[in-house]
Enzyme design. Sequence first.
Site, PDB file in Angstrom:
ATOM      1  N   SER A   1       0.837  -1.200   0.000  1.00 46.56           N
ATOM      2  CA  SER A   1       0.000   0.000   0.000  1.00 46.56           C
ATOM      3  C   SER A   1       0.872   1.250   0.000  1.00 46.56           C
ATOM      4  CB  SER A   1      -0.927   0.024   1.236  1.00 46.56           C
ATOM      5  OG  SER A   1      -0.160   0.081   2.428  1.00 46.56           O
TER       6      SER A   1
ATOM      7  N   VAL B   1       7.330  -6.408  10.989  1.00 46.41           N
ATOM      8  CA  VAL B   1       8.691  -5.869  11.012  1.00 46.41           C
ATOM      9  C   VAL B   1       9.252  -5.752  12.421  1.00 46.41           C
ATOM     10  CG1 VAL B   1       8.441  -4.646   8.818  1.00 46.41           C
ATOM     11  CG2 VAL B   1       7.897  -3.449  10.967  1.00 46.41           C
TER      12      VAL B   1
ATOM     13  N   TYR C   1       5.346  10.231  16.172  1.00 48.13           N
ATOM     14  CA  TYR C   1       5.713  10.060  14.761  1.00 48.13           C
ATOM     15  C   TYR C   1       7.021  10.780  14.446  1.00 48.13           C
ATOM     16  CZ  TYR C   1       5.204  10.111   9.672  1.00 48.13           C
ATOM     17  OH  TYR C   1       5.414   9.951   8.321  1.00 48.13           O
TER      18      TYR C   1
END
Length: 247
Positions: free
Chosen positions: A15, A57, A155
């Site tokens: 994606s 991951v 983030y």
Amino acid sequence: MNLSNARAIVTGGASGLGAATAQHFRDRGAQVVVLDRDEAGAAYADSIGAGFARTDVTDEASVAAAIAHAVGVMDGIDLCVNCAGIAIGEKTVGREGPHRLDSFRRTVDINLVGSFNVLRLAAPEMARNGRDENGVIVNTASIAAFDGQAGQAAYAASKAGIAGMTLPVARDLARSGIRVCAIAPGIFGTPMLRGLPQDVQDSLAAEVTFPKRLGDPLEYARLAAFIFECGYLNGETIRLDGALRMR
């Protein structure tokens, strides 16, 4: 290094930026294995003629198995692009109290630790290529690493970590003939962002210095390809943002 005969793995490759990258690499003739946690990614990988490995991951065993699968399918790895990641919006102290520690930790774990987990296990496979130039690793940072906005503490921290590890990892892997760079995208027209109302998209695009539009995921993919083929690019984090500086 020529993309037409490269063997690449792309995390988050089902994606957004990862999907565009996997598609572009296949269009250029590279072999590709898509690593994604969503099993539905197998259908996308098949549609572009790529391999697929379901991958978390953040999990060592999962990544090791995915890389072993990729090596088995392609007989080696030359290029690793890390696009897997998440973004949350949460203020350090908000109306409901302090930032949740679990969401901060999860963001850093997926975006930063996950990227390092993949590259550290991909690098030994690249080193086995036995050439002067054995491979390239491209990680995904963000302009939030440099001018993160309110609500982006988790983030921005995760992406600043990506930028911060680029040079030391490049230095570590130099003796193995492996280059390491990062791309710091601005506001890109990924499916998630394209799902916003058009007026919101237009407002975001208006903030970009020039050109006043959202980034095209293909532009990210082309830059990743250029990094691979430009042998003197190493240890650098490249902003890809139309000169946007967030306030």
